[in-house]
Write a protein that holds these residues in place. Structure first.
Motif, PDB file in Angstrom:
ATOM      1  N   LEU A 228       5.873   6.126 -11.376  1.00  0.00           N
ATOM      2  CA  LEU A 228       5.502   4.910 -10.258  1.00  0.00           C
ATOM      3  C   LEU A 228       4.482   3.828 -11.123  1.00  0.00           C
ATOM      4  O   LEU A 228       5.058   2.881 -11.203  1.00  0.00           O
ATOM      5  CB  LEU A 228       5.281   4.906  -8.957  1.00  0.00           C
ATOM      6  CG  LEU A 228       6.280   6.156  -8.638  1.00  0.00           C
ATOM      7  CD1 LEU A 228       5.412   6.581  -7.280  1.00  0.00           C
ATOM      8  CD2 LEU A 228       7.238   5.710  -7.784  1.00  0.00           C
TER       9      LEU A 228
ATOM     10  N   PRO B  99       7.446   7.298  -1.960  1.00  0.00           N
ATOM     11  CA  PRO B  99       8.395   7.125  -3.410  1.00  0.00           C
ATOM     12  C   PRO B  99       9.414   8.641  -2.367  1.00  0.00           C
ATOM     13  O   PRO B  99       8.914   9.592  -1.604  1.00  0.00           O
ATOM     14  CB  PRO B  99       7.645   7.874  -4.310  1.00  0.00           C
ATOM     15  CG  PRO B  99       6.623   8.164  -4.238  1.00  0.00           C
ATOM     16  CD  PRO B  99       6.098   8.063  -2.821  1.00  0.00           C
TER      17      PRO B  99
ATOM     18  N   LEU C  27      10.920   0.597  -5.643  1.00  0.00           N
ATOM     19  CA  LEU C  27       9.981   2.415  -5.378  1.00  0.00           C
ATOM     20  C   LEU C  27      11.438   2.647  -6.859  1.00  0.00           C
ATOM     21  O   LEU C  27      12.358   1.494  -7.385  1.00  0.00           O
ATOM     22  CB  LEU C  27      11.076   3.238  -5.078  1.00  0.00           C
ATOM     23  CG  LEU C  27       9.902   3.544  -3.335  1.00  0.00           C
ATOM     24  CD1 LEU C  27      10.649   3.669  -2.235  1.00  0.00           C
ATOM     25  CD2 LEU C  27       8.933   3.973  -3.959  1.00  0.00           C
TER      26      LEU C  27
END
Length: 307
Positions: A15, A26, A263
């Motif tokens: 990420l 996420p 995301l």
């Protein structure tokens, strides 16, 4: 039969700097049994632990196909009485409600009898993919197009009285939009004309809308699902930087901080999609992988890592 919640090694992301200032968790993508046939601009909703995919373009436009996550398989329910696309669907009190934007007819489906019945028609057509959601056992329907609509219209359906009531309009007129309910408030994000960033929230207690932090990537033809107090917004079309014209983005909004989290992208970018949620899993059956027509039978889901 493919195993539910199969996780490909290709879906492991770092990420890092993908986060904005939000705190939405996420998740991971999973591939599920595909739709029986490709469809786009369909409506999806969950009822009694199953996902209903109703209407749509390219395939059977009156199809009512039902996905069982436990068995990872599809069955076919009674056809919707009319053909439709860009429709909306929600579950309320053990029934599925679907609006057919070709007119303003609204149908109620009883899974116990496998029968559709007409209920009171909506005041506006709400074509072009409106946002439909349930708050306090009433169906709220926002935005859309056709029939002389401005595109900011909001109305609410009360099933005991079988009546629709017009409420305060949105500040942003749009269709091909997405949204969901968090904390008893209705959130509506993105949409067209154009690729809008507009996010606003409706409070039923005050009958008023409030603008919120805009969607980081302006998009339309999107889907939205709520998990863990966050609104996750998927996909879209009209991306001039993508050869297929598709947005692969996944961005999530947290009301507590009025901020977004960016995301990892969809494993199959699409538009003309609708989302349905069971627990911490957001299901996204069908849609299109090309701008305009490009229907797919892909059925995948995003499993949110809720703490």
């Amino acid at each position: 039969m493919r195993a539910s919640f199969f996780i490909s090694a290709a879906l492991v992301f770092t990420l890092g700097d993908l986060h904005l200032s939000g705190e939405c968790p996420p998740g991971r993508w999973i591939s599920l049994a595909p739709l029986p046939a490709p469809r786009q601009e369909l409506a999806a909703a969950q009822l009694n632990g199953k996902i209903y995919a109703v209407g749509g373009l390219v395939g059977r436009s009156n199809a009512n196909e039902i996905y069982d996550p436990v068995g990872d398989r599809w069955t076919v329910g009674a056809d919707l009485p009319v053909s439709t696309d860009h429709d909306w669907a929600v579950a309320l009190n053990g029934r599925l409600y679907v609006g057919a934007p070709g007119g303003n007819r609204v149908f109620s489906y009883d899974p116990a009898t496998n029968v559709w019945t007409d209920v009171a028609p909506s005041t506006y057509l709400h074509g072009g993919t409106a946002v439909a959601a349930v708050i306090d056992n009433r169906i709220y329907l926002a935005g859309g197009a056709a029939g002389g609509m401005v595109g900011n219209e909001l109305e609410v359906y009360d099933s005991p009285t079988n009546r629709w009531t017009t409420l305060a309009p949105m500040s942003c007129a749009r269709n091909h939009t997405a949204g969901g309910v968090i904390g008893g408030m209705l959130y509506v994000a993105g949409g067209r004309p154009g690729n809008q960033t507009c996010l606003e929230a409706y409070d039923p207690a005050t009958n008023a809308w409030t603008r919120k932090a805009g969607l980081p990537t302006g998009r339309s033809g999107i889907a939205g699902g709520v998990v863990g107090g966050c609104l996750y917004v998927f996909g879209g079309e009209g991306n001039q930087l993508d050869a297929a014209g598709i947005f692969h983005e996944l961005e999530a909004y947290e009301p507590a901080t009025d901020s977004w989290t960016r995301l990892p992208p969809m494993q199959t970018g699409r538009h003309g999609i609708s989302a349905a949620v069971i627990g911490n899993v957001i299901y996204l059956p069908g849609g299109a992988t090309l701008q305009g027509f490009g229907a797919t039978a892909v059925n995948d889901a995003y499993v949110v890592d809720v703490p």
